[in-house]
Design a protein around this motif. Structure first.
Motif, short mmCIF file in Angstrom:
data_model
loop_
_atom_site.label_atom_id
_atom_site.label_comp_id
_atom_site.label_asym_id
_atom_site.label_seq_id
_atom_site.Cartn_x
_atom_site.Cartn_y
_atom_site.Cartn_z
N ALA A 109 -2.85 -3.08 -5.19
CA ALA A 109 -2.08 -4.12 -3.33
C ALA A 109 -3.84 -4.84 -3.14
CB ALA A 109 -2.40 -3.18 -2.67
N LEU A 110 -4.94 -5.05 -4.33
CA LEU A 110 -5.87 -5.62 -3.30
C LEU A 110 -5.82 -7.25 -4.09
CD1 LEU A 110 -9.10 -3.34 -3.45
CD2 LEU A 110 -8.13 -4.91 -1.84
N VAL A 151 0.44 -1.14 -0.43
CA VAL A 151 0.53 0.18 -0.56
C VAL A 151 0.59 1.34 -0.04
CG1 VAL A 151 -1.70 1.29 1.15
CG2 VAL A 151 -2.02 -0.63 1.11
N ALA A 155 -5.43 9.16 -5.10
CA ALA A 155 -5.05 7.60 -4.55
C ALA A 155 -6.05 5.89 -4.84
CB ALA A 155 -4.70 7.59 -2.97
N ALA A 156 -7.01 5.97 -4.98
CA ALA A 156 -7.54 5.22 -5.06
C ALA A 156 -6.95 4.06 -6.03
CB ALA A 156 -8.95 6.16 -4.89
N LEU A 208 -5.11 12.73 -0.88
CA LEU A 208 -5.30 10.79 -1.40
C LEU A 208 -6.36 11.29 -2.35
CD1 LEU A 208 -5.30 8.65 1.30
CD2 LEU A 208 -3.57 8.87 0.17
N LEU A 217 -3.95 2.29 -5.92
CA LEU A 217 -3.73 1.40 -4.67
C LEU A 217 -4.63 0.36 -5.23
CD1 LEU A 217 -5.09 3.36 -1.60
CD2 LEU A 217 -3.16 2.32 -1.81
N MET A 218 -5.97 -0.16 -5.88
CA MET A 218 -6.23 -1.11 -6.49
C MET A 218 -5.52 -2.50 -7.04
SD MET A 218 -9.21 -1.08 -6.06
CE MET A 218 -10.04 1.18 -5.68
#
Lengths: 349, 244
Positions: free
Chosen positions: A214-215, A124, A207-208, A202, A211-212
């Motif tokens: 990281a899932l 993250v 950032a969303a 963010l 960050l994807m």
């Protein structure tokens, strides 16, 4: 005399020159200066208490005291003094380093240690740092706090947002009004203003989307489940009405389209306005998920029932498994059916 | 229930597997959403920001009116053709000296004229509505990015919780749910003691039923078996009413 040694020190040239004022005598100034040298971070109110303990009357306000401190350059930095996260040891024994006699949300602390061991926040933070660098390149004139955060700050603030629901905090404002164990969990507490600002920044670097990845786990499996989740939105402001109307709802809110793999792990989330039907965005969405997870089979609920949708998936090289609504067929009479077997629960296939 | 799939699904999954795979969607997604609403703040809003985009309500209204206008125009054309036919028939009857048929055709012509007027009126109304919509407008939409970050947070939390659960329950004989674990372990208070070699956490068992205490004892044993560490020191977990 009690202050003789102090005055001797000043004579040695280590202190400023004191001159008696109307409210503040030389002795009082010297005492204050000494106390401040012993503890420069001491708040002025505590300083006055210390002076009072020595039975010296000093009729000055905190504001007055602060002016003297600023003049001597012994003033505290802005903000409240930082509290030590844990209480001092209360147990005896040579081995004991620290004891916290009351600790709330013990399980969350243990979970946090497990996450640390798994390096769960590493990806993250890396993705966040990459997003920040990308934003700096794209907008060289931008200058806000997030762009200068250290790795540790990014990690702690994200962890504060991450653990918030587990410690009973849903809205960020509850950080100011509820007692929470962030000091023992992360080593420091946060206020909603800090986290609200962090969240806003963010959002500013988008950032969303960054960050994807990281899932997504290393192996996702061949089957992906996709479903939409409507989140209602309440507001005191007058806004247009959305697709769903219910008493108390001004706007239907938003539709989160979420994908899970066979193990139940979430893979991706996208938000869409509620008036855009799932069928309008589902093919693009599944293509994105397929690119990241290399999963080609999608199980979606009845929202996407149509021959056109099946063709669109097939054209993209994706598989779609769905179910007809009860009102879309009249039993076996609607189909040219061939029985291939019976399941354990007795239903015929 | 009727399941359907594309050829790609048929290649990978046996037809007999389709009902099972589809039904798993309920646990994977529907129940997961419920869990995330309960302990992941999935339904919480974290603010909004307006972004201006095309007015989709106006676009939809315009499309609907365009369809109506087209239909109304067709109806006007059709009525005009019918009227022309009636006029020709009246002229024919008049030239041939028809008596009763002429009267019938004149009445039909009057009805046709009325129908054309009605169709023209409808057309004019629809055209007026279309003109009243004005030029393509703009409307403020919500910007979902802030919400997406926090939903990402919730999903990451749920993924981590599920992984933790799988690891923990794998070491226990008694099985439980995420909610159960949250209630008997995560939300409980206790104490912490750090020594030179280890860190001991005590979990307060006050107020727990016997069954939950038994489960918590197992959970604590499972946690100890996981070899958790804090800054290189081994973590031990104890129940508070037991000697440390």
């Amino acid at each position: 005399m009690q202050f003789a040694p102090i005055q001797r020190n000043f004579d040695e040239g280590s202190g400023p020159s004191f001159c008696a004022g109307r409210k503040f005598g030389e002795v009082e100034q010297a005492l204050l200066w000494t106390l401040l040298h012993e503890d420069p971070e001491c708040p002025s109110r505590v300083l006055l208490d210390k002076v009072a303990q020595r039975q010296i009357s000093m009729a000055v306000s905190i504001r007055h005291l602060n002016r003297w401190r600023a003049q001597w350059q012994l003033n505290r930095p802005k903000g409240r003094p930082r509290q030590t996260p844990c209480r001092p040891p209360v147990a005896s024994g040579p081995e004991v380093v620290q004891v916290t006699s009351r600790l709330s949300f013990v399980g969350v602390h243990l979970f946090a240690h497990w996450l640390d061991q798994q390096h769960a926040f590493g990806p993250v933070v890396v993705q966040l740092q990459q997003a920040i660098e990308a934003h700096k390149c794209a907008h060289p004139d931008d200058d806000f706090a997030l762009l200068h955060h250290r790795e540790q700050t990014l990690r702690r603030r994200f962890q504060a947002l991450f653990f918030a629901p587990l410690i009973g905090i849903e809205h960020l404002t509850a950080f100011d009004t509820h007692e929470h164990p962030l000091p023992t969990l992360l080593g420091r507490g946060y206020h909603s203003a800090t986290l609200g600002q962090f969240l806003g920044q963010l959002e500013r670097i988008d950032a969303a989307e960054a960050l994807m990845p990281a899932l997504v786990p290393q192996q996702s499996g061949p089957i992906t489940y996709v479903d939409g989740h409507m989140i209602a939105y309440w507001s005191r402001l007058s806004m247009h009405k959305g697709k769903i109307t219910m008493l108390g709802r001004i706007m239907a809110g938003s539709q989160a389209v979420i994908a899970h793999n066979k193990a139940g792990q979430a893979l991706r989330v996208e938000y869409h306005p509620p008036d855009i039907h799932l069928s309008q965005i589902i093919v693009d969405y599944c293509s994105k998920v397929s690119t990241v997870t290399e999963s080609a089979l999608f199980v979606i609920d009845r929202a996407v029932n149509s021959v056109a949708m099946a063709r669109a998936f097939d054209t993209q090289g994706l598989g779609l498994l769905c179910m007809l609504d009860d009102n879309e067929h009249a039993g076996l009479d609607s189909f040219a059916a061939t029985e291939v077997g019976t399941l354990a629960d007795g239903s015929k296939i | 229930m009727v399941y359907w799939g594309t050829p790609k699904v048929k290649e990978v999954l046996e037809t007999t597997e389709w009902p099972r795979v589809y039904r798993e969607r309920n646990e994977r997604q529907e129940n997961s959403f419920k869990r995330m609403i309960d302990h992941g703040a999935l339904n919480t809003n974290y603010g909004r920001k307006k972004i201006v985009g095309p007015d989709r309500h106006q676009q939809r209204a315009r499309e609907k009116l365009a369809q109506s206008l087209e239909a109304a125009q067709k109806r006007v054309n059709k009525k005009a053709e019918t009227l022309k036919t009636h006029q020709d028939q009246v002229a024919e009857s008049a030239s041939k000296g028809h008596g009763k048929r002429l009267e019938q055709r004149q009445r039909a012509l009057a009805r046709g004229e009325e129908a054309l007027r009605a169709a023209q009126h409808t057309h004019a109304n629809v055209a007026e509505h279309a003109a009243a919509l004005g030029p393509p407008g703009e409307r403020a939409d919500r910007d979902f990015r802030k919400q997406t970050i926090m939903t990402f947070r919730t999903l990451l939390l749920e993924n981590a919780l599920m992984a933790f659960m799988v690891l923990l329950w794998g070491r226990l004989q008694t099985k439980g749910s995420v909610d159960c674990l949250l209630r008997i372990l995560f939300e409980r208070s206790g104490a912490r003691m750090e020594t030179a070699s280890q860190v001991v956490y005590w979990v307060n068992t006050a107020g727990l039923s016997v069954a939950y205490q038994r489960l918590l004892t197992e959970v604590v044993a499972g946690l100890c078996a996981m070899d958790l560490q804090e800054q290189g020191k081994l973590i031990r977990v104890r129940l508070k009413d037991l000697p440390p």
